[in-house]
Design a protein around this motif. Structure first.
Motif, PDB file in Angstrom:
ATOM      1  N   GLU A 121       4.252   5.235 -11.123  1.00  6.30           N
ATOM      2  CA  GLU A 121       2.900   5.394 -11.649  1.00  6.30           C
ATOM      3  C   GLU A 121       1.889   4.630 -10.802  1.00  6.30           C
ATOM      4  O   GLU A 121       0.751   5.080 -10.616  1.00  6.30           O
ATOM      5  CB  GLU A 121       2.843   4.909 -13.097  1.00  6.30           C
ATOM      6  N   ARG A 122       2.298   3.484 -10.289  1.00  3.80           N
ATOM      7  CA  ARG A 122       1.406   2.666  -9.462  1.00  3.80           C
ATOM      8  C   ARG A 122       0.977   3.439  -8.214  1.00  3.80           C
ATOM      9  O   ARG A 122      -0.181   3.372  -7.796  1.00  3.80           O
ATOM     10  CB  ARG A 122       2.118   1.368  -9.079  1.00  3.80           C
ATOM     11  N   LYS A 123       1.898   4.186  -7.633  1.00  2.00           N
ATOM     12  CA  LYS A 123       1.570   4.988  -6.442  1.00  2.00           C
ATOM     13  C   LYS A 123       0.519   6.042  -6.779  1.00  2.00           C
ATOM     14  O   LYS A 123      -0.426   6.260  -6.018  1.00  2.00           O
ATOM     15  CB  LYS A 123       2.825   5.660  -5.895  1.00  2.00           C
ATOM     16  N   GLY A 124       0.692   6.693  -7.929  1.00  2.00           N
ATOM     17  CA  GLY A 124      -0.287   7.688  -8.353  1.00  2.00           C
ATOM     18  C   GLY A 124      -1.642   7.072  -8.619  1.00  2.00           C
ATOM     19  O   GLY A 124      -2.682   7.637  -8.263  1.00  2.00           O
ATOM     20  N   TYR A 125      -1.632   5.902  -9.234  1.00  2.00           N
ATOM     21  CA  TYR A 125      -2.863   5.182  -9.559  1.00  2.00           C
ATOM     22  C   TYR A 125      -3.625   4.793  -8.292  1.00  2.00           C
ATOM     23  O   TYR A 125      -4.837   4.994  -8.190  1.00  2.00           O
ATOM     24  CB  TYR A 125      -2.503   3.938 -10.368  1.00  2.00           C
ATOM     25  N   GLU A 126      -2.908   4.257  -7.305  1.00  2.00           N
ATOM     26  CA  GLU A 126      -3.554   3.799  -6.066  1.00  2.00           C
ATOM     27  C   GLU A 126      -4.077   4.942  -5.222  1.00  2.00           C
ATOM     28  O   GLU A 126      -4.974   4.750  -4.403  1.00  2.00           O
ATOM     29  CB  GLU A 126      -2.580   2.927  -5.269  1.00  2.00           C
ATOM     30  N   ALA A 127      -3.542   6.145  -5.420  1.00  2.00           N
ATOM     31  CA  ALA A 127      -4.017   7.311  -4.678  1.00  2.00           C
ATOM     32  C   ALA A 127      -5.319   7.884  -5.259  1.00  2.00           C
ATOM     33  O   ALA A 127      -5.989   8.689  -4.620  1.00  2.00           O
ATOM     34  CB  ALA A 127      -2.941   8.394  -4.672  1.00  2.00           C
ATOM     35  N   LEU A 128      -5.690   7.428  -6.453  1.00  2.00           N
ATOM     36  CA  LEU A 128      -6.887   7.940  -7.114  1.00  2.00           C
ATOM     37  C   LEU A 128      -8.159   7.320  -6.566  1.00  2.00           C
ATOM     38  O   LEU A 128      -8.172   6.161  -6.122  1.00  2.00           O
ATOM     39  CB  LEU A 128      -6.829   7.643  -8.618  1.00  2.00           C
ATOM     40  N   ASP A 129      -9.250   8.070  -6.656  1.00  2.00           N
ATOM     41  CA  ASP A 129     -10.571   7.509  -6.396  1.00  2.00           C
ATOM     42  C   ASP A 129     -10.870   6.467  -7.474  1.00  2.00           C
ATOM     43  O   ASP A 129     -10.482   6.642  -8.631  1.00  2.00           O
ATOM     44  CB  ASP A 129     -11.607   8.644  -6.453  1.00  2.00           C
ATOM     45  N   GLU A 130     -11.537   5.385  -7.134  1.00  2.00           N
ATOM     46  CA  GLU A 130     -11.799   4.310  -8.096  1.00  2.00           C
ATOM     47  C   GLU A 130     -12.523   4.789  -9.349  1.00  2.00           C
ATOM     48  O   GLU A 130     -12.314   4.263 -10.437  1.00  2.00           O
ATOM     49  CB  GLU A 130     -12.593   3.172  -7.425  1.00  2.00           C
ATOM     50  N   ALA A 131     -13.372   5.799  -9.205  1.00  2.00           N
ATOM     51  CA  ALA A 131     -14.136   6.304 -10.352  1.00  2.00           C
ATOM     52  C   ALA A 131     -13.237   6.979 -11.396  1.00  2.00           C
ATOM     53  O   ALA A 131     -13.628   7.117 -12.551  1.00  2.00           O
ATOM     54  CB  ALA A 131     -15.203   7.290  -9.875  1.00  2.00           C
ATOM     55  N   CYS A 132     -12.044   7.388 -10.993  1.00  2.00           N
ATOM     56  CA  CYS A 132     -11.130   8.096 -11.901  1.00  2.00           C
ATOM     57  C   CYS A 132     -10.094   7.178 -12.539  1.00  2.00           C
ATOM     58  O   CYS A 132      -9.379   7.593 -13.451  1.00  2.00           O
ATOM     59  CB  CYS A 132     -10.394   9.195 -11.138  1.00  2.00           C
ATOM     60  N   ARG A 133      -9.992   5.951 -12.054  1.00  2.00           N
ATOM     61  CA  ARG A 133      -8.873   5.093 -12.451  1.00  2.00           C
ATOM     62  C   ARG A 133      -8.909   4.675 -13.918  1.00  2.00           C
ATOM     63  O   ARG A 133      -7.854   4.604 -14.565  1.00  2.00           O
ATOM     64  CB  ARG A 133      -8.821   3.860 -11.554  1.00  2.00           C
ATOM     65  N   GLU A 134     -10.066   4.392 -14.464  1.00  2.00           N
ATOM     66  CA  GLU A 134     -10.137   3.932 -15.844  1.00  2.00           C
ATOM     67  C   GLU A 134      -9.592   4.993 -16.805  1.00  2.00           C
ATOM     68  O   GLU A 134      -8.732   4.700 -17.641  1.00  2.00           O
ATOM     69  CB  GLU A 134     -11.579   3.570 -16.219  1.00  2.00           C
ATOM     70  N   GLU A 135     -10.078   6.217 -16.685  1.00  2.00           N
ATOM     71  CA  GLU A 135      -9.624   7.295 -17.570  1.00  2.00           C
ATOM     72  C   GLU A 135      -8.135   7.559 -17.383  1.00  2.00           C
ATOM     73  O   GLU A 135      -7.399   7.733 -18.364  1.00  2.00           O
ATOM     74  CB  GLU A 135     -10.424   8.564 -17.297  1.00  2.00           C
ATOM     75  N   TRP A 136      -7.680   7.576 -16.138  1.00  2.00           N
ATOM     76  CA  TRP A 136      -6.270   7.830 -15.852  1.00  2.00           C
ATOM     77  C   TRP A 136      -5.394   6.755 -16.493  1.00  2.00           C
ATOM     78  O   TRP A 136      -4.365   7.062 -17.108  1.00  2.00           O
ATOM     79  CB  TRP A 136      -6.061   7.857 -14.336  1.00  2.00           C
ATOM     80  N   LEU A 137      -5.801   5.487 -16.373  1.00  2.00           N
ATOM     81  CA  LEU A 137      -5.035   4.380 -16.962  1.00  2.00           C
ATOM     82  C   LEU A 137      -4.956   4.486 -18.483  1.00  2.00           C
ATOM     83  O   LEU A 137      -3.886   4.303 -19.069  1.00  2.00           O
ATOM     84  CB  LEU A 137      -5.680   3.041 -16.594  1.00  2.00           C
TER      85      LEU A 137
END
Length: 200
Positions: A121-137
């Motif tokens: 999951e960490r790999k998927g998270y780090e590949a995201l644009d910062e603006a998308c990380r909160e919702e994804w988390l």
């Protein structure tokens, strides 16, 4: 079939008592007014869901609270969740189910990511644009919570739950003008029905 019910938390104080005396006793012992309303109204939503989905009267059912602090009822599997203004209940007959709803708002994104994400999951998270990380988390968190609730266990191990491998899905929804994540864990993911805007 799993059915999920959503409602906005009423702002008024509860007037009538719920039919489950032990749950009412638990609610009466809560000093925080908002938490008391959440616990009361999510149970009212459960009573509505049991009647609407299963044709049963909750006042005639026997509910117990286990060592894992989760309420149960023989023959009916259900899950409760509340966050800020949102209430969610999932019900199913004879099939484990979990539900979680969370306001999409994080104070410390990095800390939460460290606390809950598996290596994959960490790999998927780090590949995201910062603006998308909160919702994804928040969506991953909801999925992990829903999965944990469906397991009916006592200790929540977020880093040991790999959401991509389990029977869970999440969506984002608008409740009372704010954005929330909603996740449902059930083996019959393709047979989930939603009932929104239930009035309590």
């Amino acid at each position: 079939m799993t059915e999920v019910y959503l409602a906005v938390l009423p702002k008024c104080e509860p007037r009538a008592q719920i039919s489950c005396a032990e749950r009412q006793k638990e609610i009466d012992g809560i000093s925080n007014e908002k938490t008391r309303r959440e616990k009361y109204y999510v149970w009212r939503l459960l009573e509505y869901a049991i009647k609407n989905s299963l044709g049963a009267d909750a006042s005639r059912l026997y509910f117990t609270k286990g060592k894992n602090r989760r309420w149960s009822c023989e023959g009916i599997d259900f899950s409760l969740s509340h966050s800020h203004s949102a209430l969610a209940v999932a019900v199913s007959e004879g099939q484990a189910v979990g539900v979680d709803v969370e306001l999409i708002r994080i104070r410390d994104i990095c800390r939460m990511a460290d606390y809950m994400l598996t290596q994959a999951e960490r790999k998927g998270y780090e590949a995201l644009d910062e603006a998308c990380r909160e919702e994804w988390l928040i969506c991953r968190w909801c999925e992990k919570e829903a999965i944990f609730k469906s397991w009916n266990e006592s200790v929540f191990p977020p880093k040991k739950i790999e959401t991509s491998e389990l029977f869970c899905s999440s969506v984002t929804i608008d409740i009372d003008g704010e954005k929330y994540a909603l996740a449902v864990a059930a083996k019959n993911r393709d047979e989930i029905r939603f009932f929104k805007d239930i009035k309590l």
